[in-house]
Design a protein around this motif. Structure first.
Motif, mmCIF file in Angstrom:
data_model
loop_
_atom_site.group_PDB
_atom_site.id
_atom_site.type_symbol
_atom_site.label_atom_id
_atom_site.label_comp_id
_atom_site.label_asym_id
_atom_site.label_seq_id
_atom_site.Cartn_x
_atom_site.Cartn_y
_atom_site.Cartn_z
ATOM 1 N N SER A 234 -36.050 -55.465 -43.183
ATOM 2 C CA SER A 234 -36.898 -54.479 -43.855
ATOM 3 C C SER A 234 -36.735 -53.113 -43.206
ATOM 4 O O SER A 234 -36.341 -52.149 -43.839
ATOM 5 C CB SER A 234 -38.358 -54.912 -43.801
ATOM 6 N N HIS A 235 -37.018 -53.013 -41.911
ATOM 7 C CA HIS A 235 -36.847 -51.771 -41.167
ATOM 8 C C HIS A 235 -36.763 -52.079 -39.680
ATOM 9 O O HIS A 235 -36.963 -53.216 -39.255
ATOM 10 C CB HIS A 235 -37.995 -50.797 -41.464
ATOM 11 N N MET A 236 -36.457 -51.033 -38.890
ATOM 12 C CA MET A 236 -36.313 -51.188 -37.442
ATOM 13 C C MET A 236 -37.022 -50.045 -36.742
ATOM 14 O O MET A 236 -37.114 -48.940 -37.287
ATOM 15 C CB MET A 236 -34.832 -51.201 -37.034
ATOM 16 N N VAL B 254 -40.805 -45.612 -32.980
ATOM 17 C CA VAL B 254 -40.413 -44.706 -34.063
ATOM 18 C C VAL B 254 -39.464 -45.444 -35.006
ATOM 19 O O VAL B 254 -38.506 -46.078 -34.565
ATOM 20 C CB VAL B 254 -39.721 -43.439 -33.505
ATOM 21 N N ARG B 255 -39.764 -45.364 -36.304
ATOM 22 C CA ARG B 255 -38.902 -46.031 -37.283
ATOM 23 C C ARG B 255 -37.544 -45.338 -37.323
ATOM 24 O O ARG B 255 -37.455 -44.114 -37.397
ATOM 25 C CB ARG B 255 -39.553 -45.998 -38.664
ATOM 26 N N LEU B 256 -36.475 -46.140 -37.286
ATOM 27 C CA LEU B 256 -35.128 -45.588 -37.267
ATOM 28 C C LEU B 256 -34.744 -45.043 -38.638
ATOM 29 O O LEU B 256 -35.062 -45.616 -39.676
ATOM 30 C CB LEU B 256 -34.115 -46.656 -36.850
ATOM 31 N N LYS B 257 -34.015 -43.924 -38.591
ATOM 32 C CA LYS B 257 -33.485 -43.326 -39.809
ATOM 33 C C LYS B 257 -32.468 -44.277 -40.424
ATOM 34 O O LYS B 257 -31.678 -44.891 -39.732
ATOM 35 C CB LYS B 257 -32.824 -41.995 -39.460
ATOM 36 N N ARG B 258 -32.485 -44.382 -41.751
ATOM 37 C CA ARG B 258 -31.579 -45.303 -42.416
ATOM 38 C C ARG B 258 -30.788 -44.580 -43.493
ATOM 39 O O ARG B 258 -31.202 -43.579 -44.039
ATOM 40 C CB ARG B 258 -32.352 -46.477 -43.026
ATOM 41 N N SER B 259 -29.605 -45.132 -43.762
ATOM 42 C CA SER B 259 -28.757 -44.638 -44.844
ATOM 43 C C SER B 259 -28.026 -45.835 -45.423
ATOM 44 O O SER B 259 -28.143 -46.956 -44.911
ATOM 45 C CB SER B 259 -27.773 -43.587 -44.330
ATOM 46 N N GLU C 5 -29.645 -45.657 -37.549
ATOM 47 C CA GLU C 5 -29.037 -44.836 -36.502
ATOM 48 C C GLU C 5 -29.906 -44.819 -35.240
ATOM 49 O O GLU C 5 -31.107 -44.551 -35.314
ATOM 50 C CB GLU C 5 -28.834 -43.405 -36.996
ATOM 51 N N VAL C 6 -29.285 -45.100 -34.097
ATOM 52 C CA VAL C 6 -29.978 -45.001 -32.807
ATOM 53 C C VAL C 6 -30.011 -43.528 -32.397
ATOM 54 O O VAL C 6 -28.961 -42.874 -32.341
ATOM 55 C CB VAL C 6 -29.260 -45.848 -31.734
ATOM 56 N N PRO C 7 -31.185 -42.953 -32.132
ATOM 57 C CA PRO C 7 -31.292 -41.528 -31.806
ATOM 58 C C PRO C 7 -30.477 -41.135 -30.575
ATOM 59 O O PRO C 7 -30.261 -41.940 -29.662
ATOM 60 C CB PRO C 7 -32.800 -41.332 -31.543
ATOM 61 N N GLU C 8 -30.054 -39.867 -30.563
ATOM 62 C CA GLU C 8 -29.231 -39.355 -29.466
ATOM 63 C C GLU C 8 -29.939 -39.457 -28.120
ATOM 64 O O GLU C 8 -29.318 -39.779 -27.103
ATOM 65 C CB GLU C 8 -28.850 -37.896 -29.744
#
Length: 318
Positions: free
Chosen positions: A203-205, A210-215, A229-232
């Motif tokens: 569903s989400h991560m 913080v919810r990870l950005k998805r594409s 995407e794992v944040p920088e």
């Protein structure tokens, strides 16, 4: 007739050294050996009073490996600014078509310089001592172009629980280490988590709450792969904890993949893009069994009281 003895002292002068090199440039790949042929280096004075020696002086970047004429001179940690003796004084009067092989410093890509130095020395012996009367050098600058190769990044993942109940929250994934294996600064790192849409069951991560950005990206067979995407900031930290949430009412095998990618974007202006391999990836596939739970069925009736006549059918509406 009168005679007078005249003494003439001829001062020793070192003559110019002959240096013939068809190429003064070497090209190769990061962490691999490359070779060039030294055409000719020799003395012009052949009376035996001169001695020839040959050196290779490194620039700021050194080499891990160096051989000359089949003789290994350097095989170890690279060091810039050092000078290697390729041919000892007096060993030969001339060398022809000698192969020189080098390997740049570990993980180095870009441009480096070396200087080939041929030395002619006029010498004389005084007992066992060699006295240098005159010395002359000839120098040739060699440019080495090393194309970047992306190295596989380091990715270490741990999961304590590989089974969970349907709709019971999330499963935790610990990324113990994520970093570049190439440390010369020519590479960059990205970390993603892939899950095939719907089939993967994700569903989400979340990371650090913080919810990870998805594409989305089209995968094999036309299906869509969801990319988280794992944040920088977390990548730079080098470790992280991911909370993975299954889809509502999902039961079955939840599958996702952690992907660390290293990119080498080195471009040498005069040579264009010299990269052989621009990126390299390390994958870690994780599977979690989500145990299905039977949900209570919903029953809705318009009326809990039904009336009818004996020996006749009655209708229940819901």
């Amino acid at each position: 007739r009168n005679t007078q003895l005249i003494s003439v002292e001829v001062m020793a002068v070192a003559d110019k050294v002959t240096m013939e090199m068809e190429e003064t440039r070497m090209m190769g790949r990061e962490d691999e050996k490359m070779s060039m042929t030294i055409g000719k280096i020799g003395l012009m004075d052949r009376d035996g009073s001169e001695k020839l020696s040959v050196f290779l002086r490194m620039g700021e970047v050194g080499v891990e490996y160096l051989s000359f004429g089949g003789r290994v001179i350097q095989d170890g940690e690279a060091e810039g600014g050092v000078e290697y003796e390729l041919m000892r004084r007096g060993e030969e009067m001339e060398i022809d078509d000698v192969e020189m092989t080098i390997q740049g410093a570990r993980d180095f890509s870009g441009r480096m310089y070396m200087e080939m130095i041929a030395v002619s020395e006029e010498v004389k012996m005084e007992g066992e001592d060699i006295i240098v009367l005159d010395r002359r050098e000839e120098r040739v600058l060699i440019t080495v172009l090393i194309s970047g190769v992306a190295d596989k990044p380091i990715l270490k993942v741990k999961m304590e629980d590989r089974m969970m109940m349907e709709d019971s929250g999330s499963v935790r994934v610990v990324i113990e280490e994520m970093r570049l294996s190439d440390r010369d600064g020519s590479e960059s790192l990205s970390v993603e988590i892939h899950s095939e849409e719907v089939i993967g069951g994700v569903s989400h991560m979340e990371m650090d709450g913080v919810r990870l950005k998805r594409s989305e990206r089209r995968g094999a067979g036309g299906s869509y792969v969801e990319i988280f995407e794992v944040p920088e900031t977390i990548r730079e930290r080098g470790w992280g904890v991911v909370d993975v949430y299954p889809m509502k009412d999902f039961g079955g095998m939840m599958t996702f993949e952690l992907v660390a990618k290293a990119y080498n974007d080195l471009v040498i202006p005069e040579e264009g893009d010299m990269n052989i391999r621009k990126s390299a990836e390390t994958w870690s596939t994780q599977r979690v069994m989500v145990v299905g739970v039977a949900d209570e069925p919903e029953v809705s009736l318009e009326s809990e009281e039904v009336r009818g006549y004996e020996d006749e059918g009655v209708t229940i509406e819901g």
